[in-house]
Motif scaffolding. Sequence first.
Motif, PDB file in Angstrom:
ATOM      1  N   THR A   1      69.229 -26.097  56.205  1.00 32.61           N
ATOM      2  CA  THR A   1      69.414 -25.918  57.651  1.00 32.61           C
ATOM      3  C   THR A   1      69.564 -24.466  58.092  1.00 32.61           C
ATOM      4  OG1 THR A   1      71.831 -26.181  57.456  1.00 32.61           O
ATOM      5  CG2 THR A   1      70.532 -28.172  57.902  1.00 32.61           C
ATOM      6  N   PHE A   2      69.902 -23.564  57.184  1.00 34.78           N
ATOM      7  CA  PHE A   2      70.146 -22.181  57.577  1.00 34.78           C
ATOM      8  C   PHE A   2      68.831 -21.524  57.972  1.00 34.78           C
ATOM      9  CE2 PHE A   2      71.357 -17.673  56.220  1.00 34.78           C
ATOM     10  CZ  PHE A   2      72.041 -17.422  57.393  1.00 34.78           C
ATOM     11  N   TYR A   3      68.846 -20.758  59.057  1.00 34.72           N
ATOM     12  CA  TYR A   3      67.596 -20.239  59.616  1.00 34.72           C
ATOM     13  C   TYR A   3      66.868 -19.283  58.679  1.00 34.72           C
ATOM     14  CZ  TYR A   3      70.163 -15.936  60.884  1.00 34.72           C
ATOM     15  OH  TYR A   3      70.902 -14.787  60.851  1.00 34.72           O
ATOM     16  N   LYS A   4      67.550 -18.674  57.708  1.00 36.24           N
ATOM     17  CA  LYS A   4      66.901 -17.747  56.789  1.00 36.24           C
ATOM     18  C   LYS A   4      66.327 -18.438  55.553  1.00 36.24           C
ATOM     19  CE  LYS A   4      69.112 -13.345  57.868  1.00 36.24           C
ATOM     20  NZ  LYS A   4      69.866 -12.183  57.331  1.00 36.24           N
ATOM     21  N   THR A   5      66.657 -19.700  55.340  1.00 37.52           N
ATOM     22  CA  THR A   5      66.167 -20.389  54.136  1.00 37.52           C
ATOM     23  C   THR A   5      65.437 -21.701  54.431  1.00 37.52           C
ATOM     24  OG1 THR A   5      68.337 -21.480  53.860  1.00 37.52           O
ATOM     25  CG2 THR A   5      67.970 -19.428  52.654  1.00 37.52           C
ATOM     26  N   ARG A   6      65.657 -22.288  55.603  1.00 36.08           N
ATOM     27  CA  ARG A   6      65.106 -23.639  55.816  1.00 36.08           C
ATOM     28  C   ARG A   6      63.582 -23.664  55.835  1.00 36.08           C
ATOM     29  NH1 ARG A   6      67.255 -24.558  61.985  1.00 36.08           N
ATOM     30  NH2 ARG A   6      65.746 -23.243  63.064  1.00 36.08           N
ATOM     31  N   TYR A   7      62.927 -22.518  56.155  1.00 35.75           N
ATOM     32  CA  TYR A   7      61.462 -22.494  56.145  1.00 35.75           C
ATOM     33  C   TYR A   7      60.909 -22.747  54.743  1.00 35.75           C
ATOM     34  CZ  TYR A   7      61.509 -17.786  54.091  1.00 35.75           C
ATOM     35  OH  TYR A   7      61.686 -16.714  53.251  1.00 35.75           O
ATOM     36  N   LYS A   8      61.748 -22.550  53.721  1.00 39.34           N
ATOM     37  CA  LYS A   8      61.312 -22.806  52.341  1.00 39.34           C
ATOM     38  C   LYS A   8      61.349 -24.292  51.993  1.00 39.34           C
ATOM     39  CE  LYS A   8      63.091 -18.334  50.750  1.00 39.34           C
ATOM     40  NZ  LYS A   8      64.004 -17.635  49.811  1.00 39.34           N
ATOM     41  N   PHE A   9      61.992 -25.075  52.868  1.00 41.17           N
ATOM     42  CA  PHE A   9      62.139 -26.521  52.610  1.00 41.17           C
ATOM     43  C   PHE A   9      61.669 -27.301  53.828  1.00 41.17           C
ATOM     44  CE2 PHE A   9      65.558 -24.103  50.548  1.00 41.17           C
ATOM     45  CZ  PHE A   9      65.316 -24.388  49.216  1.00 41.17           C
ATOM     46  N   PRO A  10      60.373 -27.277  54.100  1.00 42.62           N
ATOM     47  CA  PRO A  10      59.854 -27.946  55.302  1.00 42.62           C
ATOM     48  C   PRO A  10      60.174 -29.437  55.311  1.00 42.62           C
ATOM     49  CG  PRO A  10      58.073 -27.345  53.792  1.00 42.62           C
ATOM     50  CD  PRO A  10      59.299 -26.663  53.294  1.00 42.62           C
TER      51      PRO A  10
ATOM     52  N   LYS B   1      62.025  -9.998  55.428  1.00 40.25           N
ATOM     53  CA  LYS B   1      61.673 -10.161  56.837  1.00 40.25           C
ATOM     54  C   LYS B   1      62.539  -9.258  57.705  1.00 40.25           C
ATOM     55  CE  LYS B   1      59.557 -14.700  56.833  1.00 40.25           C
ATOM     56  NZ  LYS B   1      59.488 -16.023  57.485  1.00 40.25           N
ATOM     57  N   ASN B   2      63.826  -9.137  57.356  1.00 42.51           N
ATOM     58  CA  ASN B   2      64.703  -8.257  58.116  1.00 42.51           C
ATOM     59  C   ASN B   2      64.248  -6.804  57.977  1.00 42.51           C
ATOM     60  OD1 ASN B   2      67.184  -7.849  59.715  1.00 42.51           O
ATOM     61  ND2 ASN B   2      67.876  -6.747  57.915  1.00 42.51           N
ATOM     62  N   THR B   3      63.779  -6.445  56.794  1.00 44.71           N
ATOM     63  CA  THR B   3      63.285  -5.090  56.575  1.00 44.71           C
ATOM     64  C   THR B   3      62.127  -4.788  57.519  1.00 44.71           C
ATOM     65  OG1 THR B   3      63.938  -5.090  54.265  1.00 44.71           O
ATOM     66  CG2 THR B   3      62.219  -3.541  54.894  1.00 44.71           C
ATOM     67  N   ALA B   4      61.178  -5.706  57.606  1.00 44.93           N
ATOM     68  CA  ALA B   4      60.043  -5.494  58.498  1.00 44.93           C
ATOM     69  C   ALA B   4      60.506  -5.377  59.945  1.00 44.93           C
ATOM     70  CB  ALA B   4      59.048  -6.654  58.355  1.00 44.93           C
ATOM     71  N   SER B   5      61.441  -6.242  60.336  1.00 47.68           N
ATOM     72  CA  SER B   5      61.959  -6.218  61.712  1.00 47.68           C
ATOM     73  C   SER B   5      62.602  -4.886  62.033  1.00 47.68           C
ATOM     74  CB  SER B   5      62.969  -7.356  61.899  1.00 47.68           C
ATOM     75  OG  SER B   5      63.613  -7.256  63.164  1.00 47.68           O
ATOM     76  N   VAL B   6      63.432  -4.387  61.112  1.00 51.97           N
ATOM     77  CA  VAL B   6      64.130  -3.135  61.377  1.00 51.97           C
ATOM     78  C   VAL B   6      63.177  -1.949  61.305  1.00 51.97           C
ATOM     79  CG1 VAL B   6      66.011  -1.624  60.636  1.00 51.97           C
ATOM     80  CG2 VAL B   6      66.310  -4.076  60.597  1.00 51.97           C
TER      81      VAL B   6
ATOM     82  N   ASN C   1      72.808 -21.697  66.014  1.00 52.27           N
ATOM     83  CA  ASN C   1      71.411 -21.275  65.968  1.00 52.27           C
ATOM     84  C   ASN C   1      70.524 -22.188  66.814  1.00 52.27           C
ATOM     85  OD1 ASN C   1      69.341 -19.487  64.787  1.00 52.27           O
ATOM     86  ND2 ASN C   1      68.592 -21.353  63.821  1.00 52.27           N
ATOM     87  N   GLN C   2      70.958 -23.470  66.934  1.00 55.26           N
ATOM     88  CA  GLN C   2      70.235 -24.424  67.781  1.00 55.26           C
ATOM     89  C   GLN C   2      70.614 -24.300  69.249  1.00 55.26           C
ATOM     90  OE1 GLN C   2      67.764 -26.637  66.508  1.00 55.26           O
ATOM     91  NE2 GLN C   2      68.094 -25.191  64.823  1.00 55.26           N
TER      92      GLN C   2
END
Length: 396
Positions: free
Chosen positions: A107-116, A258-263, A147-148
């Motif tokens: 459920t965490f926004y930084k990891t949930r994309y790995k578990f669709p 991803k945070n690196t790219a954002s910053v 986050n929701q």
Amino acid sequence: MKKLIMLISILALGVSVQAARKTPSTQRRYISPDEVHVTVSPASRQKADALYESVRKAYSQGRLSADGVVDKALYHKVWNDELAARCLQLVAEKNNRAKAELGYLYTFYKTRYKFPGKTSEGVRLLEESAKSGNKTASDYLGIYYSNQKDYDKAWRYFKAAGPDNIPFALTVMGEMCEKGQGVKKDYAKAREYFRRASELGDAHGASDYGMALQRKWYGDVDMPDAFFWTYVSGDLGCDAARSHLQLPLRGERFGDDKNTASVRNAFTLGDAWNDLKGHPLKDEPIYQQGYKGSLIYRQIAAERGDEWSLFFLGSMSYNDEFLNHSGDFISKCYEPVIAGGHLPKPALALVYERMADLYRRGDGVKANSAKADSYTRKAAELGSLAAYKIVEKIPD
């Protein structure tokens, strides 16, 4: 006498403001997450499979309890979220800690994309664990619902968790108080939550606390502490905090690509604006009013044994930022931190990792491979990704 020795040491190191070295504006461009993402090699996948199999066998043979499996999963999580999830799945239906940690990954926004497709299951696991009295699960649900943007529900879960909140939950609670989300806007309370998160080692909380200390509507302005916590935040892995001090980004090292790219993109905009308006680091209030005062105050506190101050001074020297690198000075700062052992895990992990590096190279201390290996193992256990990769022999 000790105070004099420390002061002389700092003066001998030399004060060196080392802001990020900027390239000409014509060479700057935006960067995508794909450009900094570290691709998992076939060798790394094989290593992950082998580590999972060792956990599975140990559990099936009774050499690991369910809680032991959770401990192993959290240890492996520093490198590979999917590996951690596979381990947690072994015991998730019978262990509340496993339910909470697996639910968080889902459920965490930084990891949930790995578990669709696993978000609903993650919420179920968290709710079951929370109903069984797991306060960490309640905090995780608070983070999820925040986050929701279901702030009322998020705040209820945070309050249900009680005072023993995990550091990042305190940061989120502070941000909700700051913005009046699910609770009445209260800047003083937000600052207090950020302070608590900082002292427990949450990098983002320390960044928020550093910013709050610069603004009078949060309470008394304290520029030396603002500089201190901003630097600590960056050292613990928050690239946004490092950008405030115009220091090189370190997101890749902490695995936050991803945070690196954002910053980096923020740097592109920020540098262009600074070039246009002329606003270097030395003109920033946090430097003018915070840097020198922080250095003097923290040197005095370090002489009294304050471990955060020792961490701060040693880290600046280790990173060759604001204080020149000196292995002897770093070890004199870091060894008392190890002896005390009171700092939170993220800070202690860095101290052990860096001391291992000094002992491995004989930098400021007598080379000692056995001690280096021991410190590396301790750093890995505390959550250092760099140390973990050495201990577990993770292929590049």
